[in-house]
Design a protein around this motif. Structure first.
Motif, PDB file in Angstrom:
ATOM      1  N   PHE A 286      -2.904  -2.742 -20.218  1.00 14.79           N
ATOM      2  CA  PHE A 286      -2.037  -1.681 -19.700  1.00 14.79           C
ATOM      3  C   PHE A 286      -1.313  -2.180 -18.456  1.00 14.79           C
ATOM      4  O   PHE A 286      -1.901  -2.908 -17.655  1.00 14.79           O
ATOM      5  N   VAL A 287      -0.062  -1.788 -18.299  1.00 13.31           N
ATOM      6  CA  VAL A 287       0.692  -2.261 -17.139  1.00 13.31           C
ATOM      7  C   VAL A 287       0.303  -1.461 -15.897  1.00 13.31           C
ATOM      8  O   VAL A 287      -0.159  -0.327 -15.976  1.00 13.31           O
ATOM      9  N   HIS A 288       0.505  -2.077 -14.747  1.00 10.28           N
ATOM     10  CA  HIS A 288       0.196  -1.406 -13.488  1.00 10.28           C
ATOM     11  C   HIS A 288       1.475  -0.852 -12.864  1.00 10.28           C
ATOM     12  O   HIS A 288       2.583  -1.121 -13.326  1.00 10.28           O
ATOM     13  N   ILE A 289       1.291  -0.107 -11.795  1.00 11.94           N
ATOM     14  CA  ILE A 289       2.428   0.586 -11.189  1.00 11.94           C
ATOM     15  C   ILE A 289       3.458  -0.412 -10.648  1.00 11.94           C
ATOM     16  O   ILE A 289       4.657  -0.099 -10.589  1.00 11.94           O
TER      17      ILE A 289
ATOM     18  N   ASP B 146       8.685 -12.263  -7.655  1.00 13.05           N
ATOM     19  CA  ASP B 146       7.755 -13.343  -8.009  1.00 13.05           C
ATOM     20  C   ASP B 146       8.239 -14.142  -9.216  1.00 13.05           C
ATOM     21  O   ASP B 146       7.656 -15.168  -9.548  1.00 13.05           O
ATOM     22  N   LEU B 147       9.299 -13.662  -9.849  1.00  9.22           N
ATOM     23  CA  LEU B 147       9.837 -14.414 -10.996  1.00  9.22           C
ATOM     24  C   LEU B 147      10.939 -15.388 -10.582  1.00  9.22           C
ATOM     25  O   LEU B 147      11.384 -16.205 -11.387  1.00  9.22           O
ATOM     26  N   THR B 148      11.378 -15.289  -9.325  1.00 11.23           N
ATOM     27  CA  THR B 148      12.485 -16.130  -8.890  1.00 11.23           C
ATOM     28  C   THR B 148      12.191 -17.599  -9.185  1.00 11.23           C
ATOM     29  O   THR B 148      13.021 -18.316  -9.736  1.00 11.23           O
TER      30      THR B 148
ATOM     31  N   THR C   6      -3.206  -5.056   2.138  1.00  5.92           N
ATOM     32  CA  THR C   6      -2.245  -6.024   2.668  1.00  5.92           C
ATOM     33  C   THR C   6      -1.844  -7.039   1.611  1.00  5.92           C
ATOM     34  O   THR C   6      -1.067  -7.944   1.876  1.00  5.92           O
ATOM     35  N   GLU C   7      -2.367  -6.864   0.421  1.00  4.92           N
ATOM     36  CA  GLU C   7      -2.179  -7.896  -0.586  1.00  4.92           C
ATOM     37  C   GLU C   7      -1.334  -7.399  -1.750  1.00  4.92           C
ATOM     38  O   GLU C   7      -1.382  -6.219  -2.112  1.00  4.92           O
ATOM     39  N   LYS C   8      -0.591  -8.297  -2.333  1.00  6.14           N
ATOM     40  CA  LYS C   8       0.205  -8.000  -3.507  1.00  6.14           C
ATOM     41  C   LYS C   8      -0.665  -7.482  -4.644  1.00  6.14           C
ATOM     42  O   LYS C   8      -1.741  -8.025  -4.913  1.00  6.14           O
ATOM     43  N   MET C   9      -0.175  -6.423  -5.289  1.00  2.07           N
ATOM     44  CA  MET C   9      -0.857  -5.910  -6.469  1.00  2.07           C
ATOM     45  C   MET C   9      -0.637  -6.891  -7.614  1.00  2.07           C
ATOM     46  O   MET C   9       0.502  -7.234  -7.919  1.00  2.07           O
ATOM     47  N   SER C  10      -1.696  -7.370  -8.181  1.00  2.26           N
ATOM     48  CA  SER C  10      -1.547  -8.419  -9.183  1.00  2.26           C
ATOM     49  C   SER C  10      -2.751  -8.469 -10.114  1.00  2.26           C
ATOM     50  O   SER C  10      -3.897  -8.338  -9.669  1.00  2.26           O
ATOM     51  N   LYS C  11      -2.435  -8.645 -11.369  1.00  5.39           N
ATOM     52  CA  LYS C  11      -3.527  -8.674 -12.337  1.00  5.39           C
ATOM     53  C   LYS C  11      -4.491  -9.809 -12.055  1.00  5.39           C
ATOM     54  O   LYS C  11      -5.702  -9.664 -12.230  1.00  5.39           O
TER      55      LYS C  11
ATOM     56  N   GLY D  47      -6.609  -8.805  -9.409  1.00  7.80           N
ATOM     57  CA  GLY D  47      -7.476  -7.747  -9.908  1.00  7.80           C
ATOM     58  C   GLY D  47      -7.341  -6.436  -9.159  1.00  7.80           C
ATOM     59  O   GLY D  47      -8.046  -5.472  -9.435  1.00  7.80           O
ATOM     60  N   ASN D  48      -6.419  -6.377  -8.207  1.00  6.68           N
ATOM     61  CA  ASN D  48      -6.261  -5.150  -7.407  1.00  6.68           C
ATOM     62  C   ASN D  48      -5.130  -4.285  -7.963  1.00  6.68           C
ATOM     63  O   ASN D  48      -4.178  -3.983  -7.265  1.00  6.68           O
ATOM     64  N   VAL D  49      -5.247  -3.896  -9.211  1.00  4.07           N
ATOM     65  CA  VAL D  49      -4.154  -3.149  -9.820  1.00  4.07           C
ATOM     66  C   VAL D  49      -4.536  -1.698 -10.072  1.00  4.07           C
ATOM     67  O   VAL D  49      -5.702  -1.362 -10.251  1.00  4.07           O
ATOM     68  N   LEU D  50      -3.518  -0.868 -10.036  1.00  4.89           N
ATOM     69  CA  LEU D  50      -3.659   0.523 -10.447  1.00  4.89           C
ATOM     70  C   LEU D  50      -2.724   0.714 -11.626  1.00  4.89           C
ATOM     71  O   LEU D  50      -1.511   0.535 -11.496  1.00  4.89           O
ATOM     72  N   THR D  51      -3.294   1.063 -12.770  1.00  2.00           N
ATOM     73  CA  THR D  51      -2.424   1.227 -13.932  1.00  2.00           C
ATOM     74  C   THR D  51      -1.639   2.526 -13.824  1.00  2.00           C
ATOM     75  O   THR D  51      -2.084   3.494 -13.206  1.00  2.00           O
TER      76      THR D  51
END
Length: 472
Positions: free
Chosen positions: A39-42, A232-234, A268-273, A276-280
RNA sequence: GGCUGGGUGGCAGAGUGGUUAUGCAGCGGACUGCAACUCCGUUAACGCCGGUUCGAUUCCGACCUCAGCCUCCA
């Protein structure tokens, strides 16, 4: 009336530039969507919402806008997830593709014109790789095909890094089949148990970057106006994609305006799968209304990072409430919503909101303008002026993809995850009871009813016209 | 280490060389039986140090500090 110019911060130049489409009769946009293996995150919802607002703006101004946004459905993480589930990648990717589309639709995102997938474009991908080989920008080696980075003199121009910088980074994979460590894979061999397609280089699968090059070319052409995606895709994704397309296509332009959205942070950290700090999105929708999530996403300018927090959501909720509260007071005469404003002519949209959006999609400024429109509307006593102000507010709401609910419903339906509240009939009965108590001068009894409702999450608002209620 | 973008009032977040951002929260008042809603008023800010300037939060330089990218990533 002269319309404000649209200005974008172009990653390629690092500056704000006036947007001038290559063909004003037909504007093209491509935005990188997610790789679907869960599932994708916010955070994945941010580009979807941001570029949805952009297309809404552009469509008020240009007769035709083609918006293409892909979903990556072949990738080693998908392979791994499918293998561990014992299912094939198509089943898994289709399931999460659908979930992604549902999730962003819930955020008020209108579907792109085309949602291409890599596995449906294998032939186009192979064609492009062959072209790159013919033009000496790529070479086959041990079942792989690699793009030869030093063959592209403009390589690094998007992410602003020199080839020396990349060697300094020293994180590029060195492999025997590469002529240069920076060369990246266009095609890679698949083992028997990995998904693969037949190709001139044997059975294999495409690298990550080539799908976007091939799908942009097929659906929008060699040169497009706008290409969006996460910052982050740049690098490396967009740098590599641009290199491939520049070198494969005869027209060297490729993308005229590169737009990159900032990341969502959690703490303080980027949300990233991978962290592991993601909110779907799915999880958030259990507790918050989708419109509140959208408001929260729009509360920061797209290119900046945005820290996601409960406090952000609480403020978004309160701010959105105040816009709807104003609408509720004029709703009874004509319960329009922002979706009734889609077809307005461009000059009918509120100038302050439009101007804010024209300035590199400054959504916080646009929201400020919305609150000023709402304040004007509330202060006006003239009914016709009030209705006109209401329409302006809703028109701005259309551009932002907000205020699409009926105001009465907004307050009486409550938020997801509310505890079981009394039914509307029960509430109305208690309101009638309280009214009778007040008429009798029994204020203690009236207050007891009001407190009882408040404890159940229902707040009463008295006015000359009577008492109305809202869920809080 | 290289590259990119930040540091604004309690929080979020715009903007500007000299004048109110906006929202949420707070405070005072009006309205109300009391509240809520609404209205009126109001408090409070520009990381640090220099420089340019009549005047800088806004321009320039140094510094401190935070985040992102340099590996999969929206």
């Amino acid at each position: 009336m002269t319309q404000a110019e649209i200005v974008f911060h172009n990653t390629l130049s690092g500056k704000k530039e006036t947007f001038v489409p290559a063909n004003p009769e037909h504007v093209s946009i491509y935005v990188c969507g997610p790789t679907v293996y869960s599932f994708v995150h916010i955070g994945n919802g941010r580009p979807a919402v941001v570029f949805d607002v952009l297309t809404r703006l552009l469509r008020t101004r240009y007769p035709k806008v083609s918006y293409v946004s892909n979903i990556t459905d072949i990738d080693d993480k998908i392979n791994a997830a499918a293998a561990s589930n014992g299912e094939d990648i198509k089943t898994l990717a289709d399931r999460y593709s659908r979930a992604y589309q549902e999730d962003v639709a819930a955020l008020g995102v209108r579907p792109p014109d085309v949602v291409p997938k890599a596995t449906h474009h294998i032939a186009e991908i192979i064609d492009m790789i062959e072209t790159l080989i013919e033009k000496d920008h790529a070479y086959a080696s041990e079942g792989h095909v690699l793009f030869h980075v030093p063959s592209d003199p403009e390589y690094g121009s998007l992410s602003k890094r020199s080839l020396e910088d990349m060697i300094d980074g020293a994180r590029v994979e060195v492999a025997g089949y590469k002529k240069d460590p920076k060369d990246f894979v266009l095609w890679k061999p698949s083992t028997e148990d990995q998904p693969g397609w037949d190709s001139p280089w044997g059975r294999g699968r495409p690298g990550w970057h080539i799908e976007c090059s091939a799908m942009v070319k097929k659906h929008l052409g060699d040169t497009i106006d706008i290409h969006g995606g996460g910052s982050d895709l740049t690098f490396p994704h967009h740098e590599n994609e641009a290199a491939q397309s520049r070198c494969a296509n005869d027209d060297s332009g490729y993308v005229r305006y590169w737009l990159h959205n900032g990341m969502l942070n959690l703490g303080t950290e980027k949300m990233s799968k991978s962290v592991g700090n993601v909110l779907t999105i799915r999880g958030l929708l259990e507790k918050h209304s989708s419109e509140v999530l959208r408001y929260a996403l729009l509360s920061g300018q797209y290119s900046s990072s945005l820290t996601w927090s409960d406090d952000l959501l609480a403020q978004a909720r309160a701010s959105l409430d105040s816009l709807y509260q104003g609408l509720r007071d004029v709703a009874d005469t004509n319960p329009l919503t922002s979706t009734d404003m889609e077809k307005l002519a461009q000059e009918e949209f509120p100038e302050t909101v439009v101007n804010a959006l024209c300035d590199d999609l400054n959504t916080p400024k646009a929201l400020a303008a919305m609150h000023e429109l709402a304040a004007d509307m509330r202060r006006t006593t003239d009914e016709a002026a009030k209705a006109a102000a209401r329409n302006q507010l809703l028109a701005g709401g259309w551009l932002l993809g907000l205020l699409y609910q009926n105001a009465e419903d907004y307050f009486t339906q409550g938020q997801p995850g509310d505890s079981a509240a009394p039914t509307a009939d029960a509430i109305e009965a208690l309101i009638a009871e309280r009214k009778a108590a007040r008429a009798d001068g029994d204020y203690a009894g009236a207050d007891r009813i009001r407190d009882e409702l408040l404890a159940a999450g229902i707040e009463l608002e008295d006015s000359r016209e009577g008492t109305r209620w809202r869920k809080i």
